[in-house]
Design a protein around this motif. Structure first.
Motif, mmCIF file in Angstrom:
data_model
loop_
_atom_site.group_PDB
_atom_site.id
_atom_site.type_symbol
_atom_site.label_atom_id
_atom_site.label_comp_id
_atom_site.label_asym_id
_atom_site.label_seq_id
_atom_site.Cartn_x
_atom_site.Cartn_y
_atom_site.Cartn_z
ATOM 1 N N ARG A 30 0.829 -1.777 -0.218
ATOM 2 C CA ARG A 30 -0.096 0.023 0.014
ATOM 3 C C ARG A 30 0.735 1.121 -0.171
ATOM 4 O O ARG A 30 0.426 2.645 -0.746
ATOM 5 C CB ARG A 30 -0.800 0.109 1.053
ATOM 6 C CG ARG A 30 -1.718 1.411 0.941
ATOM 7 C CD ARG A 30 -2.176 1.275 2.558
ATOM 8 N NE ARG A 30 -3.234 2.547 2.753
ATOM 9 C CZ ARG A 30 -4.306 2.954 4.062
ATOM 10 N NH1 ARG A 30 -3.762 2.328 4.668
ATOM 11 N NH2 ARG A 30 -4.399 3.917 4.077
ATOM 12 N N SER A 178 2.110 -2.339 -7.920
ATOM 13 C CA SER A 178 1.095 -1.004 -7.949
ATOM 14 C C SER A 178 0.254 -0.948 -9.081
ATOM 15 O O SER A 178 -0.056 0.027 -9.121
ATOM 16 C CB SER A 178 2.513 0.418 -7.920
ATOM 17 O OG SER A 178 3.658 0.115 -8.328
ATOM 18 N N ARG A 183 -2.954 -3.217 -8.054
ATOM 19 C CA ARG A 183 -3.637 -3.674 -6.520
ATOM 20 C C ARG A 183 -5.067 -3.743 -5.970
ATOM 21 O O ARG A 183 -4.937 -3.817 -5.132
ATOM 22 C CB ARG A 183 -2.851 -1.771 -6.435
ATOM 23 C CG ARG A 183 -1.909 -0.897 -6.854
ATOM 24 C CD ARG A 183 -1.279 -1.884 -5.407
ATOM 25 N NE ARG A 183 -2.067 -1.876 -4.480
ATOM 26 C CZ ARG A 183 -1.952 -0.130 -3.998
ATOM 27 N NH1 ARG A 183 -1.425 0.594 -4.162
ATOM 28 N NH2 ARG A 183 -3.182 0.041 -2.742
ATOM 29 N N ASP A 187 -5.043 -5.912 -2.924
ATOM 30 C CA ASP A 187 -6.271 -4.993 -2.281
ATOM 31 C C ASP A 187 -7.093 -6.461 -1.585
ATOM 32 O O ASP A 187 -7.606 -7.026 -0.379
ATOM 33 C CB ASP A 187 -6.466 -4.284 -2.276
ATOM 34 C CG ASP A 187 -5.403 -2.696 -2.252
ATOM 35 O OD1 ASP A 187 -4.852 -3.025 -0.451
ATOM 36 O OD2 ASP A 187 -5.391 -2.226 -2.711
#
Length: 209
Positions: A30, A178, A183, A187
């Motif tokens: 993150r 990223s 991502r 997540d």
């Protein structure tokens, strides 16, 4: 005093996936390398707490007191689920909003430090690790207090070294990880893992320790 068996046992415990590793991965993905290293530092601070408690016999409360055990595991479960829900909510954001959130997180390494520390000190298995592992390797003719801190220092050094290598490895691959689509799925995956670990922790019984 530090035996090869102790080092190998510590390494096997450290590399086993658990809440601390999951939180470090989440923070590193993150917010970058600095956040990951701050999480490692927070986790090590938590180990210092358990090492001190172990040296003075306080970790035995986790195994002998039902109230202490339940309070600790519920607090840990709630915290892990909260982190997991945050990751799941982040996965639903648009790429530009996600980037803004990441920039904000980068300005607050203290949050990552706190995440690593809280995850460790609310994990009853971390307490039992010091309660069950260290006494087995204490020399019979030594000073129990000093020897406990020496063994704990070795375990903490091994833990911090391994997790630092993991964070650095993630940093090398972060350019790929990223990307918005990657991502989003990372997540979601980390969120589900954290919530799953939280649910697993709240259902943990003392017999499993």
């Amino acid at each position: 005093m530090i035996s090869l068996a102790f080092v190998i046992t510590c390494l096997l415990i450290i590399v086993a996936p658990g809440p601390s590793l999951a939180v470090m991965l989440t923070q590193s993905l993150r917010s970058g390398r600095a956040a990951g290293l701050a999480t490692v530092a927070g986790n090590t601070m938590g180990l210092v707490v358990w090492a001190t408690a172990s040296a003075f016999g306080l970790t035995a409360l986790v195994r002998t007191s039902e109230i202490a055990f339940v309070v600790l595991k519920v607090a840990g479960a709630v915290y892990l689920c909260w982190l997991g829900v945050q990751s799941l909510l982040r996965s639903r954001r648009e790429p530009d909003r996600l980037a803004d959130a990441d920039q904000t997180a980068k300005r607050s390494p203290l949050a990552s430090l706190r995440a690593g520390f809280t995850t460790n000190v609310t994990n009853p298995k971390a307490a039992v690790l010091y309660l069950a592992l260290l006494p087995q390797f204490l020399p019979p003719d030594g000073n129990p207090l000093v020897d406990t801190f020496v063994l704990a220092a070795v375990q903490m050094a091994l833990s911090a070294s391994y997790y630092t290598l993991v964070v650095l490895a993630i940093g090398l691959a972060r350019r790929v990880l990223s990307r918005p689509l990657v991502r989003r799925w990372m997540d979601r995956a980390s969120g589900l893992v954290l919530v799953g670990l939280g649910i697993r922790m709240v259902t943990l019984s003392r017999a499993a320790l």
